[in-house]
Design an enzyme around this catalytic site. Structure first.
Site, PDB file in Angstrom:
ATOM      1  N   ARG A  78     -15.342  -4.648  -4.142  1.00  0.00           N
ATOM      2  CA  ARG A  78     -13.991  -5.179  -4.280  1.00  0.00           C
ATOM      3  C   ARG A  78     -13.929  -6.084  -5.516  1.00  0.00           C
ATOM      4  O   ARG A  78     -14.814  -6.918  -5.719  1.00  0.00           O
ATOM      5  CB  ARG A  78     -13.584  -5.962  -3.038  1.00  0.00           C
ATOM      6  CG  ARG A  78     -13.536  -5.138  -1.781  1.00  0.00           C
ATOM      7  CD  ARG A  78     -13.269  -6.008  -0.557  1.00  0.00           C
ATOM      8  NE  ARG A  78     -14.340  -6.984  -0.365  1.00  0.00           N
ATOM      9  CZ  ARG A  78     -14.313  -7.945   0.559  1.00  0.00           C
ATOM     10  NH1 ARG A  78     -13.262  -8.068   1.356  1.00  0.00           N
ATOM     11  NH2 ARG A  78     -15.317  -8.790   0.678  1.00  0.00           N
ATOM     12  N   ASP A 121      -2.077  -2.289  -9.491  1.00  0.00           N
ATOM     13  CA  ASP A 121      -3.534  -2.211  -9.621  1.00  0.00           C
ATOM     14  C   ASP A 121      -3.919  -0.785  -9.991  1.00  0.00           C
ATOM     15  O   ASP A 121      -3.455   0.179  -9.353  1.00  0.00           O
ATOM     16  CB  ASP A 121      -4.211  -2.609  -8.312  1.00  0.00           C
ATOM     17  CG  ASP A 121      -3.915  -4.063  -7.938  1.00  0.00           C
ATOM     18  OD1 ASP A 121      -3.587  -4.852  -8.837  1.00  0.00           O
ATOM     19  OD2 ASP A 121      -4.010  -4.389  -6.740  1.00  0.00           O
ATOM     20  N   ASN A 150       2.071  -4.337  -6.020  1.00  0.00           N
ATOM     21  CA  ASN A 150       2.227  -5.644  -5.386  1.00  0.00           C
ATOM     22  C   ASN A 150       3.590  -6.237  -5.743  1.00  0.00           C
ATOM     23  O   ASN A 150       3.883  -6.462  -6.925  1.00  0.00           O
ATOM     24  CB  ASN A 150       1.109  -6.576  -5.844  1.00  0.00           C
ATOM     25  CG  ASN A 150      -0.264  -6.041  -5.468  1.00  0.00           C
ATOM     26  OD1 ASN A 150      -0.743  -6.279  -4.374  1.00  0.00           O
ATOM     27  ND2 ASN A 150      -0.880  -5.296  -6.366  1.00  0.00           N
ATOM     28  N   LYS A 164      -8.163   0.741   3.880  1.00  0.00           N
ATOM     29  CA  LYS A 164      -7.382  -0.459   3.608  1.00  0.00           C
ATOM     30  C   LYS A 164      -6.377  -0.707   4.730  1.00  0.00           C
ATOM     31  O   LYS A 164      -5.564   0.186   5.032  1.00  0.00           O
ATOM     32  CB  LYS A 164      -6.601  -0.308   2.302  1.00  0.00           C
ATOM     33  CG  LYS A 164      -7.447  -0.075   1.065  1.00  0.00           C
ATOM     34  CD  LYS A 164      -6.561   0.078  -0.158  1.00  0.00           C
ATOM     35  CE  LYS A 164      -7.354   0.292  -1.421  1.00  0.00           C
ATOM     36  NZ  LYS A 164      -6.457   0.415  -2.602  1.00  0.00           N
ATOM     37  N   ARG A 180     -10.374  -6.856 -13.631  1.00  0.00           N
ATOM     38  CA  ARG A 180     -11.104  -7.633 -12.629  1.00  0.00           C
ATOM     39  C   ARG A 180     -12.363  -6.866 -12.256  1.00  0.00           C
ATOM     40  O   ARG A 180     -12.291  -5.796 -11.672  1.00  0.00           O
ATOM     41  CB  ARG A 180     -10.213  -7.874 -11.405  1.00  0.00           C
ATOM     42  CG  ARG A 180      -8.930  -8.597 -11.736  1.00  0.00           C
ATOM     43  CD  ARG A 180      -7.973  -8.638 -10.574  1.00  0.00           C
ATOM     44  NE  ARG A 180      -7.560  -7.300 -10.165  1.00  0.00           N
ATOM     45  CZ  ARG A 180      -6.752  -7.039  -9.140  1.00  0.00           C
ATOM     46  NH1 ARG A 180      -6.277  -8.029  -8.404  1.00  0.00           N
ATOM     47  NH2 ARG A 180      -6.429  -5.805  -8.840  1.00  0.00           N
ATOM     48  N   ARG A 207      -5.277  -5.323 -13.190  1.00  0.00           N
ATOM     49  CA  ARG A 207      -4.007  -5.841 -12.690  1.00  0.00           C
ATOM     50  C   ARG A 207      -3.041  -5.861 -13.881  1.00  0.00           C
ATOM     51  O   ARG A 207      -3.280  -6.542 -14.875  1.00  0.00           O
ATOM     52  CB  ARG A 207      -4.187  -7.235 -12.104  1.00  0.00           C
ATOM     53  CG  ARG A 207      -2.905  -8.054 -11.916  1.00  0.00           C
ATOM     54  CD  ARG A 207      -1.851  -7.374 -11.018  1.00  0.00           C
ATOM     55  NE  ARG A 207      -2.324  -7.051  -9.709  1.00  0.00           N
ATOM     56  CZ  ARG A 207      -2.271  -7.889  -8.676  1.00  0.00           C
ATOM     57  NH1 ARG A 207      -1.786  -9.110  -8.846  1.00  0.00           N
ATOM     58  NH2 ARG A 207      -2.702  -7.494  -7.484  1.00  0.00           N
ATOM     59  N   GLU A 212      -2.338   0.215  -5.968  1.00  0.00           N
ATOM     60  CA  GLU A 212      -1.361  -0.541  -5.188  1.00  0.00           C
ATOM     61  C   GLU A 212      -0.226  -1.010  -6.086  1.00  0.00           C
ATOM     62  O   GLU A 212      -0.389  -1.119  -7.306  1.00  0.00           O
ATOM     63  CB  GLU A 212      -2.013  -1.770  -4.526  1.00  0.00           C
ATOM     64  CG  GLU A 212      -3.066  -1.445  -3.502  1.00  0.00           C
ATOM     65  CD  GLU A 212      -3.647  -2.699  -2.845  1.00  0.00           C
ATOM     66  OE1 GLU A 212      -3.041  -3.788  -2.999  1.00  0.00           O
ATOM     67  OE2 GLU A 212      -4.687  -2.586  -2.186  1.00  0.00           O
ATOM     68  N   LYS A 267       0.838  -1.201   0.000  1.00  0.00           N
ATOM     69  CA  LYS A 267       0.000   0.000   0.000  1.00  0.00           C
ATOM     70  C   LYS A 267       0.874   1.253   0.000  1.00  0.00           C
ATOM     71  O   LYS A 267       0.709   2.152  -0.818  1.00  0.00           O
ATOM     72  CB  LYS A 267      -0.908   0.011   1.228  1.00  0.00           C
ATOM     73  CG  LYS A 267      -1.741  -1.255   1.431  1.00  0.00           C
ATOM     74  CD  LYS A 267      -2.735  -1.480   0.344  1.00  0.00           C
ATOM     75  CE  LYS A 267      -3.705  -2.606   0.668  1.00  0.00           C
ATOM     76  NZ  LYS A 267      -3.064  -3.931   0.795  1.00  0.00           N
TER      77      LYS A 267
END
Length: 307
Positions: A227, A267, A277, A155, A219, A205, A275, A120
């Site tokens: 979400r 993301d 990742n 979050k 997504r 993503r 984000e 994050k």
């Protein structure tokens, strides 16, 4: 090449969905020798890095040989693909992998970067590409931000796969009580971001390999859910990158390369970075299935080029 994958126990991995399985199978197709271990199998005897590792044949999933005590310096590359949480055990594993890195072994992703780039907080380095964002532990700070934005998403900084993410309107009854709960009575900071209604159209993503975007999926949240994470019922669909999304990738690329973040998933919602990742990014199987793109093979090819 001789590669070691540090990951969760092999019996827990679903090869139909798992990105680590996809990478291992691609490396096998490339003729590489593959081994696997868990973080608890890592050893440092002084400055000598070792592991209790198992030889694997990942295709078909999975054949293993007898466990051996091996020098990590005998590997060309080590993948750290253990899923979060990034807890004490995870952090200690990164320190043990640094012993191998100091001995000249390529570790993907770089252990120091895995510690420094909270998934994050790491995005804050590129806040100009993000929706309005606040990280704080003080309830009043978070409440004021919620009132500024009207509706926010909260979050937990250590969360993954959408777990613990909450959407709340500024005028919702009990806002401060909720903020007290998510901050554990102002003990832990959380991230608050302006809620983006366009998330109903999906959350992209994007998978970057050595700083270059090689694949992406969209997504889309399931009915009644905001979400979009696949782990909470989001549906993956084919997509293409917009000009803005390519600009975001270009903005991130120099830092990712400099800090040894070879395989990363970002993301993006409505053109806004959400984000970054870095621990064990997912999405490889979905890109391969929906986009008809051999992403895992392309990733291993990029790795081979580095040698």
């Amino acid at each position: 090449m001789r590669q070691l994958f540090v990951l969760d126990p092999l019996r827990q991995i679903n090869p139909e969905k798992d990105s680590s399985a996809a990478l291992m199978q691609a490396a096998h197709r490339a003729g590489d020798e593959l081994w696997a271990c868990t973080p608890s199998d890592l050893i440092a005897r002084g400055e000598e890095p070792l592991a209790m590792a198992t030889p694997v044949t990942p295709d078909p999933w999975i054949t293993t040989g007898p466990c051996e005590r091996l020098l990590l310096t005998g590997f060309d590359a080590i993948w750290m693909r253990k899923d979060p949480p990034v807890d004490e055990a995870y952090l200690y594993a990164t320190h043990l992998l640094e012993v191998a890195e100091r001995a000249g072994v390529l570790v993907l992703n770089r252990p120091s970067a895995l510690r420094a780039w909270n998934e994050k907080l790491g995005a804050l380095r590129f806040s100009r590409w993000m929706a309005p964002t606040l990280v704080a532990g003080r309830v009043q700070e978070l409440a004021d931000f919620a009132h500024e934005q009207g509706e926010v998403v909260l979050k937990p900084l250590g969360g993954r796969a959408g777990l613990g993410v909450v959407r709340v309107a500024a005028e919702a009854p009990g806002l401060k009580a909720l903020l007290e709960l998510v901050t554990e009575q102002e003990r832990l900071p959380v991230m608050a971001q302006r809620f983006l209604p366009a998330v109903k159209e999906g959350d992209k993503r994007i998978l970057l390999v050595d700083g270059e975007p090689l694949g992406a999926i969209n997504r889309r949240p399931s009915g009644g859910e905001f979400r979009s994470n696949l782990a909470v019922g989001g549906e993956a669909e084919a997509t293409e990158l917009s000009d803005r999304e390519r600009l975001i990738c270009s903005a991130l690329a120099p830092a990712l390369r400099t800090e040894g973040l070879f395989f990363v998933g970002i993301d993006v919602i409505d053109g806004m970075l959400s984000e970054i990742n870095v621990t064990s990014p997912t999405g490889v199987r979905e890109v391969e299935r929906l986009m008809q793109q051999p992403l895992a093979d392309q990733t291993i090819e990029r790795l081979h080029r580095a040698f």
